[in-house]
Structure formats: C-alpha cells, structure tokens
Write an enzyme that holds these catalytic residues in place. Structure first.
Site, short mmCIF file in Angstrom:
data_model
loop_
_atom_site.label_atom_id
_atom_site.label_comp_id
_atom_site.label_asym_id
_atom_site.label_seq_id
_atom_site.Cartn_x
_atom_site.Cartn_y
_atom_site.Cartn_z
N ASN A 337 7.96 17.67 -29.56
CA ASN A 337 8.85 16.58 -29.16
C ASN A 337 10.32 16.98 -29.30
OD1 ASN A 337 6.76 14.79 -28.54
ND2 ASN A 337 6.60 14.10 -30.67
N ILE A 355 0.87 31.65 -43.76
CA ILE A 355 0.95 32.75 -44.72
C ILE A 355 -0.13 32.65 -45.79
CG2 ILE A 355 2.62 31.56 -46.18
CD1 ILE A 355 2.41 35.34 -45.37
N CYS A 414 8.76 30.10 -37.10
CA CYS A 414 7.43 29.66 -37.54
C CYS A 414 7.64 28.59 -38.60
CB CYS A 414 6.59 30.83 -38.05
SG CYS A 414 7.23 31.59 -39.55
N SER A 415 6.64 28.39 -39.45
CA SER A 415 6.69 27.27 -40.37
C SER A 415 7.87 27.36 -41.33
CB SER A 415 5.38 27.18 -41.17
OG SER A 415 5.15 28.40 -41.85
N GLY A 417 10.17 30.34 -40.98
CA GLY A 417 11.15 31.24 -40.39
C GLY A 417 11.31 32.56 -41.10
N ASP A 419 8.27 35.10 -43.02
CA ASP A 419 7.30 36.19 -42.96
C ASP A 419 6.83 36.48 -41.54
OD1 ASP A 419 6.91 36.55 -45.95
OD2 ASP A 419 6.47 34.43 -45.70
#
Length: 442
Positions: A337, A355, A414-415, A417, A419
């Site tokens: 969104n 991870i 990613c979740s 930012g 790994d």
C-alpha cells in the site's frame, strides 16, 4: 703436432704445460702461474668479501653505540620534535593569553558588581536605614559574587573555565612504519599523504563509463555525511551517496520513517546510468503513515537516473522509466500500500525467508551429516539451504536484469534493511562488475 696424451698449455703464459686445474674458473695453470692465480684470489677475497663483511659489521655495531642519534632518520624525528615543541609553545602562549583575557573580563565584571554593592553599603551605613531584609539581600548578592569568583579559581571540575587538552591522539601524532617493497616506495614518492576522498569513492562506486565524467557525478550526487548524520545511522559507511538536490534536513526526516534510520543511499551505478540503491524498510504501521521527505528522496533517485539517459536509450525502449522496488522478504500488504505513494515505481517481493529462518537452516546444515549418509541429498534438501541460495540468486538476477538489460534503477530493502539487503546487493554488484566477468574471477 701435439699428441693425444699431451697436457693442455697454461691459460696464462700459454707456454708451459697446464698441469694444475682450478675448479673455480675451470682453467689450467702451470705451477708458477697457479701460485700467482692463488695470490690474486686471496686479494680478491680480502677486498670483496672480508672488507664488505667488516664494513657491515661496523655499521651494525654503530647502531649499538651512543652516536646512533646522528643517523638521518633520527635527525628527522629530532627536527620534528623541535618543530612540534615550538608549535606547542606558541599554542600554550596563545591559550595563556586567552585565559588571562577571560579571567580579566570576569574580574572586571565582579569588580563592577561589587562596586555597586559597596555604594549601597556606604549609603545605608551613613543613613543608618536598613532592616533584616536589606541585610539578607546584600548578603545574598555578596555570596553570589563570591560563588562565581570561587568557580573561577578553584581546582575541581566545577570551575567555570575548563582547559581541554584531550583532542590530540599522541599515539598517532607520529607514525613509523617499514616500507615493504619498491611499489610502496614509489607510491610514497608519487602521492605522499594521499587520502581517500569522495571523488575517489565515486570512482570506485560507479562503473567505468561515468568515472571519466567527474563533473557530472559531482553535479548529480554528493556526500551528505557529517558528525550528526554519522550518529544518525551508525551502520552506514564513512561515505554515502545521495542525489545533490536532497538536503540534510530531508535526510533526517526521511530516516525517521525507515527502520534503523537507514535512509535511501546509492550503492551502485551501472554504465548505462541505472542505479542500485538500498534503504531500510518503511515503518508504515497500522495507520499507513507515509513521509513526504522519503518520497522526495526516492523521486530524486529516479530523476538522477533520468538526467543521464541518452536519446537512443529512450527511443529504443530499453528504459522502462520506472523505479523497481525489490522487497527481499515475503509479501507485506502495508509495504504494498505504501508503494502507491511513489509515482513511476513498481514493487516486487522476492520471498527470501527472514533472518531467523536462515539462521535455523544454517544450524540444521551444520548439524547434518551428509558425508556419511546414503540419502545425503535428501538430508541436505531438508535443511532448505539450497532453496535459500536459489531464492537469493534469483533476487540478485532480477536486479541485474533490470539494471543491465532494461536500464532500470532498483531500490532494495527487506524487513530491517541489513542482512538480506547487503547480501543481495553485493551479489548483484559482483554480477554487474566487468572485473569479475571472466574465467579467472567468475
């Protein structure tokens, strides 16, 4: 005519038979010339070997004597010491002068305040008009001045003037190191005191085509970091690259909207001008928040790419003119969104496990015994490690294809930012870097 059994002639006189043979020079000598040859060898041994040995021994022993300070390197250090002492003395004199001026200002201020109190004391004593409140008030004024003066002259840390001398790292003020080879010597001579700067960082970051156009790079991009921004996002490196149109204030506001305050920063620029950027995941939350500054930074990245597009690349249709946002993790409705706020952007999910799942699979891989198991492939498959590698490579290939073939910029997060983002971007950069596209490296 010489017979077969006759000895060869002496190599010196060429008359007498050479009945003596020297294994060093592989020549034959008569007895007389052999003695002369041995004398010459003895003289050569003394001159070239013994003398060199003795000279070297003298040099080594000289280092043990007290006059070793006369060596050139020690003379350089001594000269540096004297120069530094002079600079320190001048700095100390300047500091003493500044301290004297500061103390004098405070003394004059305290004197003026006390003079005012002195006049009031004399006036009240002459007129004998004072009550308890007047006494308390005057005493408070005197105590206040005494307290200020006490801070000026006392020796503890509560004093009002503090002398700071801890800004110099004395261990690094003078550094001695050994130059290992001729390459180091040549490098020292050609570029003494060479330091990495932002232009050098751009050259390393950008592909070959754009390194030659330094003015274009510095016009489009800049390094925003100062001490404040380094503390803002300590996980970022010394240099960061952002579009030159973005201010530090916008960076601070955009960082508030990203996890771990990892604002958008450019990590690769391809030969066609396409960009790879990284960023922390947007902290949208259930209210579906969005950040205008963050949207401006994303748009500035798109614009910096478009500024370098050629007419041919646009007409050929290779550039899709839309930023591709790659979320390395699984599908997230909130992120989907939020992507709607970015115009000229598309969003794709790479579905790489988080991870925690990766760590769990790694432990399973280490615990598995595939070397002594008949069904080693099945056991390896159960760890899901091959699947994780496959998804990671697929995500990197997606970024590479869009950047290289479609001339399309990519933004990766990613979740958190960290790994997965770093791993995927590093793999994509290796694939894009021409240095590794050969049999030796790839």
């Amino acid at each position: 005519m010489a017979t077969k059994n006759e000895p060869n002639l002496c190599s010196i006189c060429n008359k007498s038979p050479g009945i003596r043979f020297c294994f060093g020079c592989n020549k034959q000598f008569c007895p007389k010339d052999l003695r002369e040859h041995e004398k010459q060898l003895a003289m050569k041994f003394d001159n070239e070997v013994v003398r060199s040995h003795d000279e070297l021994l003298d040099q080594i022993q000289q280092l043990e004597k007290s006059n070793y300070l006369s060596l050139d390197l020690f003379a350089q250090i001594e000269q540096w010491k004297q120069t530094t002492i002079n600079k320190v003395e001048r700095a100390a004199e300047k500091a003493q002068h500044e301290l004297a001026e500061l103390i004098d200002k405070k003394r004059i201020k305290a004197t003026k305040q006390l003079q005012s109190i002195t006049k009031e004391i004399r006036s009240r004593r002459e007129e004998e008009i004072f009550v308890e409140n007047d006494i308390d008030q005057l005493k408070q004024q005197i105590d206040k001045i005494r307290q200020q003066l006490g801070k000026l002259i006392q020796k503890d840390k509560t004093q009002s003037i503090i002398i700071e001398n801890n800004h110099i790292d004395w261990n690094q003020l003078l550094h001695i190191r050994k130059i290992e080879d001729e390459h180091d010597i040549e490098e020292q001579q050609q570029s003494p005191g060479k330091q990495t700067n932002f232009s050098t960082y751009l050259s390393d970051l950008f592909a070959t085509k754009f390194t030659s156009d330094t003015r274009n790079n510095e016009h489009l991009y800049r390094d925003p970091f100062n001490d404040e921004l380094i503390q803002l996002c300590p996980s970022y490196p010394k240099y960061c690259v952002v579009p030159s149109t973005i201010t530090n204030e916008e960076i601070r506001e955009a960082a508030k909207f990203r996890s771990y305050k990892q604002f958008p920063t450019i990590v690769w620029r391809h030969i066609n001008g396409a960009i790879i950027a990284r960023v922390g995941q947007p902290e949208v939350g259930w209210p579906l928040r969005h950040s205008k500054e963050d949207e401006n930074m994303i748009q500035a990245i798109i614009n910096s790419h478009n500024d370098t597009l050629t007419t041919n690349s646009i007409e050929s249709g290779k550039n899709l003119n839309r930023l591709l946002i790659l979320h390395v993790g699984s599908h997230d409705a909130a992120i989907k969104n939020y992507a709607k706020y970015h115009i000229n952007c598309n969003l794709e999910f790479m579905t790489l496990p988080d991870i925690h799942a990766i760590s769990r699979n790694a432990r399973m891989l280490r615990a598995s015994n595939t070397t002594q198991c008949e069904n080693w492939l099945s056991e390896l498959t159960l760890t899901h490690w091959l699947h994780n590698l496959s998804v990671l490579i697929k995500a990197a290939c997606c970024a590479v294809t869009n950047v290289d073939e479609h001339n399309r910029s990519v933004l990766v997060h990613c979740s958190n930012g960290q790994d997965h983002t770093s791993t995927m971007i590093t793999l994509a950069e290796i694939m894009l870097d021409s240095h590794y596209l050969n049999n030796k490296w790839f």
